[in-house]
Design a protein around this motif. Structure first.
Motif: not given
Length: 365
Positions: A263-264, A267
């Motif tokens: 979700t980030r 990452r």
């Protein structure tokens, strides 16, 4: 992944030693020929004024542009020449653009050597070079860089756009073309050639590299002066020396395609195909990828639909459907037309040959 990397466009500003003094006779000649170009084009909007300077032929525009009074162009180069040397540091008196055709046929090193030697012979020793635009590209086949494009790219760009043909995405752009930094396009190269019917010689390059000619996309970075200056890249040799660094910066930092594995964004994994794209300039060689004559032959075939259209329109007006009769009549009318213009078919063709073949006028022995 099958891919082809190359420099597709390069523009450079040039200054020469004692420019106005050394170039005085050339500038006077250009001013005279520019007046002729204006005069001859009054009655013929399609007229092209052909000139020859030091065994290289160009068409000379009847008009100039900001900072440059004389605009010369041939199959290999566009050369814009200033009447006076500007006091502004961003304006050098000679501006050169090497054509995409030459870069793909000969590579940057050889193409630059041709125009470099001509500049030295015509204007004197070069004392300053400033590359102000560099387009690096990578053609790839059967790779999807479009899927989830709204959420699958990260980087330093501030703007992105999506373009469609019907319901299908045909191009993505990142950054602004008006900026003096970096602008990226990812677009359907096969579709572009199919629509504009230009540079069909790419088909042979793609076939030679086992690429599906119906599904080739182009990842292209237009790198401008501000970015090049920031990394102290000014000359053609410095461009060649740092090509791999430039490409890696563009594809490793400025823009990266990711897989949404997290979700980030920071990452997320880098897309596996993009990882290969990042390395496509590792073994780059500045050499030609297609023979110039093959480019010319491919471009000749593109003319056929227009020729057929013109000849059938001519035939209709002559009320004659017999192709042999029509060509006989056309032959006579062409000879009369050229005679009235005080020229000949041979002269006109030789002018175009001079324009096409290695930018050199064939001198009579």
């Amino acid at each position: 992944m099958n891919y082809i990397s190359n420099i597709d466009t390069i523009c450079v500003l040039v200054d020469t030693e004692n420019y106005e003094q050394e170039a005085e006779h050339i500038l006077k000649y250009l001013e005279k020929e520019k007046e002729n170009a204006k005069l001859y084009s009054l009655d013929n909007a399609t007229y092209k004024h052909l000139i020859n300077i030091n065994d290289m032929s160009f068409t000379l525009s009847a008009n100039g542009k900001k900072g440059y009074a004389y605009l010369l162009q041939n199959n290999g180069f566009q050369v814009d020449i200033a009447q006076y040397k500007s006091k502004l540091k961003n304006y050098l008196p000679i501006q050169i653009r090497i054509s995409s055709e030459y870069l793909w046929a000969y590579g940057l090193s050889y193409s630059w050597s041709i125009i470099y030697n001509w500049i030295v012979e015509t204007f004197g020793n070069i004392i300053n070079e400033k590359v102000f635009r560099l387009d690096l590209c990578c053609h790839i086949a059967n790779i999807d860089f479009i899927k989830d494009s709204e959420i699958s790219y990260k980087g330093d760009f501030k703007k992105r756009q999506v373009f469609h043909t019907g319901n299908n995405i045909n191009a993505l752009t990142f950054g602004s073309r008006k900026s003096k930094n970096i602008y990226c396009r990812i677009y359907n190269k096969s579709l572009e050639i199919q629509e504009v019917r230009h540079k069909t010689w790419f088909y042979e390059i793609w076939k030679n590299n086992s690429m599906d000619i119906k599904n080739v996309w182009n990842v292209e970075f237009e790198i401008k002066s501000e970015f090049l200056r920031k990394f102290n890249i000014n000359t053609i040799n410095e461009v060649l020396e740092h090509l791999q660094d430039l490409w890696k910066y563009c594809t490793n930092k400025w823009i990266i395609k990711i897989d949404r594995t997290n979700t980030r964004v920071e990452r997320c994994n880098i897309n596996k195909d993009w990882l290969e794209i990042q390395n496509t300039y590792n073994n780059f060689s500045s050499c030609g990828l297609i023979e110039k004559q093959k480019q010319i032959n491919a471009d000749a075939k593109i003319l056929i639909p227009n020729i057929v259209g013109s000849i059938t329109s001519y035939s209709a007006r002559k009320n004659n459907v017999n192709i042999d009769d029509v060509f006989s009549i056309l032959y006579r009318d062409i000879k009369n037309y050229l005679s009235n213009k005080n020229t000949s078919f041979e002269t006109e063709v030789n002018n175009k040959l001079a324009f096409l073949h290695d930018c050199e006028v064939k001198k009579n022995e």
